[in-house]
Design a protein around this motif. Structure first.
Motif, PDB file in Angstrom:
ATOM      1  N   ASN A  45      31.832  32.473  29.055  1.00 52.85           N
ATOM      2  CA  ASN A  45      31.924  31.058  28.672  1.00 52.85           C
ATOM      3  C   ASN A  45      32.039  30.889  27.159  1.00 52.85           C
ATOM      4  O   ASN A  45      32.781  30.031  26.671  1.00 52.85           O
ATOM      5  CB  ASN A  45      30.700  30.309  29.204  1.00 52.85           C
ATOM      6  N   ASP A  46      31.318  31.722  26.418  1.00 51.86           N
ATOM      7  CA  ASP A  46      31.384  31.674  24.950  1.00 51.86           C
ATOM      8  C   ASP A  46      32.801  31.934  24.448  1.00 51.86           C
ATOM      9  O   ASP A  46      33.169  31.488  23.349  1.00 51.86           O
ATOM     10  CB  ASP A  46      30.452  32.737  24.333  1.00 51.86           C
ATOM     11  N   ARG A  47      33.581  32.638  25.231  1.00 48.07           N
ATOM     12  CA  ARG A  47      34.960  32.978  24.861  1.00 48.07           C
ATOM     13  C   ARG A  47      35.981  32.100  25.570  1.00 48.07           C
ATOM     14  O   ARG A  47      37.169  32.407  25.586  1.00 48.07           O
ATOM     15  CB  ARG A  47      35.206  34.466  25.153  1.00 48.07           C
ATOM     16  N   GLY A  48      35.502  31.019  26.166  1.00 46.38           N
ATOM     17  CA  GLY A  48      36.394  30.059  26.820  1.00 46.38           C
ATOM     18  C   GLY A  48      36.952  30.523  28.135  1.00 46.38           C
ATOM     19  O   GLY A  48      37.948  29.991  28.628  1.00 46.38           O
ATOM     20  N   ARG A  49      36.324  31.531  28.732  1.00 42.81           N
ATOM     21  CA  ARG A  49      36.807  32.073  30.008  1.00 42.81           C
ATOM     22  C   ARG A  49      35.860  31.610  31.128  1.00 42.81           C
ATOM     23  O   ARG A  49      34.841  32.239  31.385  1.00 42.81           O
ATOM     24  CB  ARG A  49      36.887  33.595  29.954  1.00 42.81           C
ATOM     25  N   LYS A  50      36.224  30.513  31.744  1.00 41.15           N
ATOM     26  CA  LYS A  50      35.347  29.908  32.751  1.00 41.15           C
ATOM     27  C   LYS A  50      35.794  30.194  34.174  1.00 41.15           C
ATOM     28  O   LYS A  50      34.997  30.138  35.109  1.00 41.15           O
ATOM     29  CB  LYS A  50      35.271  28.398  32.527  1.00 41.15           C
ATOM     30  N   GLU A  51      37.088  30.476  34.350  1.00 42.20           N
ATOM     31  CA  GLU A  51      37.633  30.722  35.684  1.00 42.20           C
ATOM     32  C   GLU A  51      37.777  32.232  35.855  1.00 42.20           C
ATOM     33  O   GLU A  51      38.692  32.853  35.317  1.00 42.20           O
ATOM     34  CB  GLU A  51      38.966  29.992  35.851  1.00 42.20           C
ATOM     35  N   LEU A  52      36.840  32.801  36.608  1.00 42.06           N
ATOM     36  CA  LEU A  52      36.671  34.255  36.613  1.00 42.06           C
ATOM     37  C   LEU A  52      36.876  34.865  37.994  1.00 42.06           C
ATOM     38  O   LEU A  52      36.738  34.194  39.016  1.00 42.06           O
ATOM     39  CB  LEU A  52      35.258  34.596  36.124  1.00 42.06           C
ATOM     40  N   PHE A  53      37.174  36.165  37.973  1.00 40.26           N
ATOM     41  CA  PHE A  53      37.335  36.948  39.196  1.00 40.26           C
ATOM     42  C   PHE A  53      36.368  38.128  39.155  1.00 40.26           C
ATOM     43  O   PHE A  53      35.975  38.585  38.078  1.00 40.26           O
ATOM     44  CB  PHE A  53      38.759  37.494  39.322  1.00 40.26           C
ATOM     45  N   ILE A  54      36.038  38.608  40.343  1.00 42.85           N
ATOM     46  CA  ILE A  54      35.227  39.817  40.422  1.00 42.85           C
ATOM     47  C   ILE A  54      35.657  40.636  41.628  1.00 42.85           C
ATOM     48  O   ILE A  54      35.923  40.098  42.704  1.00 42.85           O
ATOM     49  CB  ILE A  54      33.718  39.476  40.495  1.00 42.85           C
ATOM     50  N   TYR A  55      35.798  41.932  41.418  1.00 43.23           N
ATOM     51  CA  TYR A  55      36.057  42.883  42.500  1.00 43.23           C
ATOM     52  C   TYR A  55      34.736  43.586  42.797  1.00 43.23           C
ATOM     53  O   TYR A  55      33.979  43.922  41.879  1.00 43.23           O
ATOM     54  CB  TYR A  55      37.074  43.943  42.086  1.00 43.23           C
ATOM     55  N   SER A  56      34.483  43.838  44.067  1.00 46.34           N
ATOM     56  CA  SER A  56      33.268  44.559  44.417  1.00 46.34           C
ATOM     57  C   SER A  56      33.435  45.143  45.815  1.00 46.34           C
ATOM     58  O   SER A  56      34.539  45.179  46.353  1.00 46.34           O
ATOM     59  CB  SER A  56      32.046  43.635  44.350  1.00 46.34           C
ATOM     60  N   THR A  57      32.326  45.594  46.371  1.00 46.51           N
ATOM     61  CA  THR A  57      32.322  46.086  47.745  1.00 46.51           C
ATOM     62  C   THR A  57      31.803  44.984  48.665  1.00 46.51           C
ATOM     63  O   THR A  57      31.031  44.122  48.226  1.00 46.51           O
ATOM     64  CB  THR A  57      31.443  47.338  47.868  1.00 46.51           C
ATOM     65  N   PRO A  58      32.199  44.986  49.941  1.00 44.44           N
ATOM     66  CA  PRO A  58      31.826  43.902  50.859  1.00 44.44           C
ATOM     67  C   PRO A  58      30.330  43.649  50.979  1.00 44.44           C
ATOM     68  O   PRO A  58      29.910  42.518  51.238  1.00 44.44           O
ATOM     69  CB  PRO A  58      32.424  44.362  52.194  1.00 44.44           C
TER      70      PRO A  58
END
Length: 336
Positions: free
Chosen positions: A86-99
């Motif tokens: 958020n501090d860097r203006g990145r509010k719309e985020l993705f994450i990859y992980s395991t189920p």
């Protein structure tokens, strides 16, 4: 949270601290993802107990030491990581992980986009997928054969032009998705501009700007995938599942066209996975027929963007003019 625990943020120029993160990740059987720009780490009595990273708009390398798991501590790590984004203006985020982590990341405000082979998931914390699909649906066309092509075009060649011509002939309407990510020799802006100019005379096509939902190999994570031989296949299956289950239904896509791949094994394997993932029976969505079109050749060799870049580097402009449209050739010559 325990007052003896302290969090810190640092970027990838802090080489010593990055090395410590790498050692911590290795201790919990994970790898450091080389594209991380910003790190968050937590220490207790000078010992690292957690970390996470940010690469573009993707959260990566989130790890907590075994003795801190199950204490709700991971939520604190995620909060710090989200604050760093958020501090860097990145509010719309993705994450990859395991189920197995779906429920946890849902608690952190993320929604599942797609799961693949019970090995990998992609989630987001915005409603952008819904918006994207709604915007696509406004461009829906009628017809029995609604075709699609996904292309990078780095840069646009007569080979790309031939693929579109042949696909357009076989389609009532053809949707072309241009890979958006700037991980190529030519920028997205230049690539889509050359595509638009090179196809201006073909009427039954729509050219779409790519999206984060067309997964790039450059951003696809490998740090938690133990079977390295499966990485390319997992990337292909996840990318294609998103296309089939999320993107294609918005436009009633029935077919996907692709050029044959005589040179690159990885791309050829991707094409074979395409036939399986898009063509197999699936309760989530209609199947999509994959049609391979023989690549256009020049001097008995398939035209490729890589050969264009090689000719450009060697200043063989006469040969170059035979494998790219005039609009691409003019652009390349002016760029010299």
């Amino acid at each position: 949270m325990n007052s003896s625990i302290s969090f810190s943020q640092f970027d990838n120029t802090s080489k010593i601290r990055v090395k410590k993160v790498e050692a911590f990740l290795n201790s919990v059987e994970l790898e450091l993802s080389p594209d991380i720009e910003v790190f968050v780490s937590a220490k207790e009595k000078s010992k690292m107990i957690a970390c996470g990273g940010l690469s573009g708009n993707v959260l990566k390398c989130i790890a907590v030491s075994p003795e801190k798991r199950g204490e709700g501590f991971v939520l604190s790590v995620m909060t710090e990581l989200l604050n760093a984004a958020n501090d860097r203006g990145r509010k719309e985020l993705f994450i990859y992980s395991t189920p197995k982590n779906i429920a946890f990341f849902e608690e952190c405000g993320f929604q599942l986009i797609e799961e693949c082979d019970s090995k990998i998931i992609l989630m987001e914390n915005s409603k952008n997928l819904k918006k994207y699909k709604n915007n696509l649906s406004r461009l829906k066309k009628d017809g029995n054969v609604i075709g699609s092509i996904v292309m990078n075009a780095n840069p646009f060649t007569l080979g790309h032009r031939y693929l579109v011509e042949e696909a357009a002939k076989k389609s009532d309407h053809l949707h072309i998705f241009v890979v958006r990510e700037d991980a190529s020799d030519f920028s997205f802006k230049d690539r889509i501009n050359l595509i638009q100019k090179g196809l201006a005379d073909i009427e039954n096509i729509t050219i779409h700007e790519g999206s984060d939902y067309i997964i790039s190999k450059a951003t696809f994570p490998t740090y938690f995938i133990k079977d390295k031989c499966s990485i390319n296949e997992l990337h292909a299956k996840l990318d294609l599942s998103i296309f089939r289950n999320q993107i294609a239904p918005s436009l009633n896509i029935t077919h996907r066209f692709v050029g044959t791949e005589p040179y690159c094994t990885v791309t050829n394997n991707y094409n074979q996975n395409m036939k399986k993932v898009l063509g197999e029976s699936n309760p989530k969505s209609n199947n999509i027929e994959v049609i391979e079109i023989e690549r256009k050749e020049y001097k008995d060799k398939a035209i490729s963007a890589s050969s264009v870049r090689a000719l450009l580097k060697d200043k063989k402009y006469d040969e170059l003019s035979n494998i790219v449209p005039p609009t691409t050739f003019d652009f390349l010559v002016k760029r010299i």
